[in-house]
Design a protein around this motif. Sequence first.
Motif, mmCIF file in Angstrom:
data_model
loop_
_atom_site.group_PDB
_atom_site.id
_atom_site.type_symbol
_atom_site.label_atom_id
_atom_site.label_comp_id
_atom_site.label_asym_id
_atom_site.label_seq_id
_atom_site.Cartn_x
_atom_site.Cartn_y
_atom_site.Cartn_z
ATOM 1 N N GLU A 269 41.352 52.727 30.542
ATOM 2 C CA GLU A 269 42.765 51.912 30.556
ATOM 3 C C GLU A 269 42.994 51.246 31.868
ATOM 4 N N GLU A 270 42.535 51.582 32.847
ATOM 5 C CA GLU A 270 42.623 50.927 33.949
ATOM 6 C C GLU A 270 41.761 49.827 34.327
ATOM 7 N N ALA A 271 41.032 49.351 33.464
ATOM 8 C CA ALA A 271 40.004 48.247 33.574
ATOM 9 C C ALA A 271 41.032 46.955 34.012
ATOM 10 N N PRO A 272 41.884 46.372 32.974
ATOM 11 C CA PRO A 272 42.451 45.278 33.267
ATOM 12 C C PRO A 272 43.351 45.217 34.916
ATOM 13 N N ALA A 273 43.627 46.313 35.294
ATOM 14 C CA ALA A 273 44.361 46.271 36.721
ATOM 15 C C ALA A 273 43.181 46.470 37.751
ATOM 16 N N PHE A 274 42.061 46.870 37.557
ATOM 17 C CA PHE A 274 40.738 46.896 38.282
ATOM 18 C C PHE A 274 40.306 45.532 38.431
ATOM 19 N N ASP B 210 42.707 43.436 40.469
ATOM 20 C CA ASP B 210 42.818 43.875 41.838
ATOM 21 C C ASP B 210 41.356 43.213 42.770
ATOM 22 N N LEU B 211 40.257 43.592 41.755
ATOM 23 C CA LEU B 211 38.932 42.972 42.363
ATOM 24 C C LEU B 211 38.733 41.522 42.531
ATOM 25 N N PRO C 53 37.297 36.460 45.744
ATOM 26 C CA PRO C 53 37.269 35.272 44.817
ATOM 27 C C PRO C 53 35.863 35.069 44.381
ATOM 28 N N GLY C 54 35.682 34.188 43.389
ATOM 29 C CA GLY C 54 34.442 33.707 42.983
ATOM 30 C C GLY C 54 33.634 34.581 41.926
#
Length: 274
Positions: free
Chosen positions: A108-113, A116-117, A122-123
């Motif tokens: 469930e934390e995939a979207p937040a991860f 953040d990453l 970037p890129g």
Amino acid sequence: MTPLTALLLVASSTAATPTILVSRQLLAAEHLALGDVVRLSADPAARAPREFRIAGVYEPIPDPARLGAPALEARLHLPDLVALTADPADPASAESVLSINIALADGEEAPAFIRDLDARVPGLVLREARAPDERDVTFVVLDRFHLAIAIVTVVASSIFLLALMVMLVDERRETVAILRLIGLRRRRIVLQVLAEGLFIALAGAAFGVVLAVALEGGFNRFFQWRYDTALVFVRVTPAIASRAVAVSVPLGILASLAASWDLLRRGALSLARR
């Protein structure tokens, strides 16, 4: 997995030869055996081959999208794969990767991860593995197609069941007339009709579930043999059986009640008069 080209089967085996795993289909197709040494190359022209010893066999993960395509695969240790596929003209090819899979303890934390990453590096192109792709869309279409077939089948079978019940009830016209003449009320006869419909529906649903469970193994074995795969084609689970019973029993009761309604609302004398 990088496509590899098998070059030569060598009878001897040495301890220094790196090991690989091959799929069961590849082992059978090329008539290989454990301990055999093969030469693999990442080049379609089979240039710069390397020797590997077959250390084991594995069953590929069943994939419905690849049904009918033989899984001629091999699994290498990561350093051996990098050394085999690295481009000598590009020194950085052995030090770079195209994609990385990351498994989170809490999905469930995939979207937040991802957010953040993406802010830290970037890129990068980040995508959740559960996000829909073209293959998922294909299976969604198939699932809707199966749902449409199921709805048509249930409606058609319900009409057939209603017609059958009407014929059976018509044969019992005199029985219903006698029951009415000896003093039984409509409510008592309705309860009897509902009980009979419930019994018939339960018996039919139980027979269908038992038949599906009995044919499940044979159906799976035939198509697994036909397509040489470990994919499970039919699986009768308690949830599926419960859903089938939950649909069939009310339909059976409604069909028996609808078929008997004309007789139940008529008078006893009109029923006895043929």
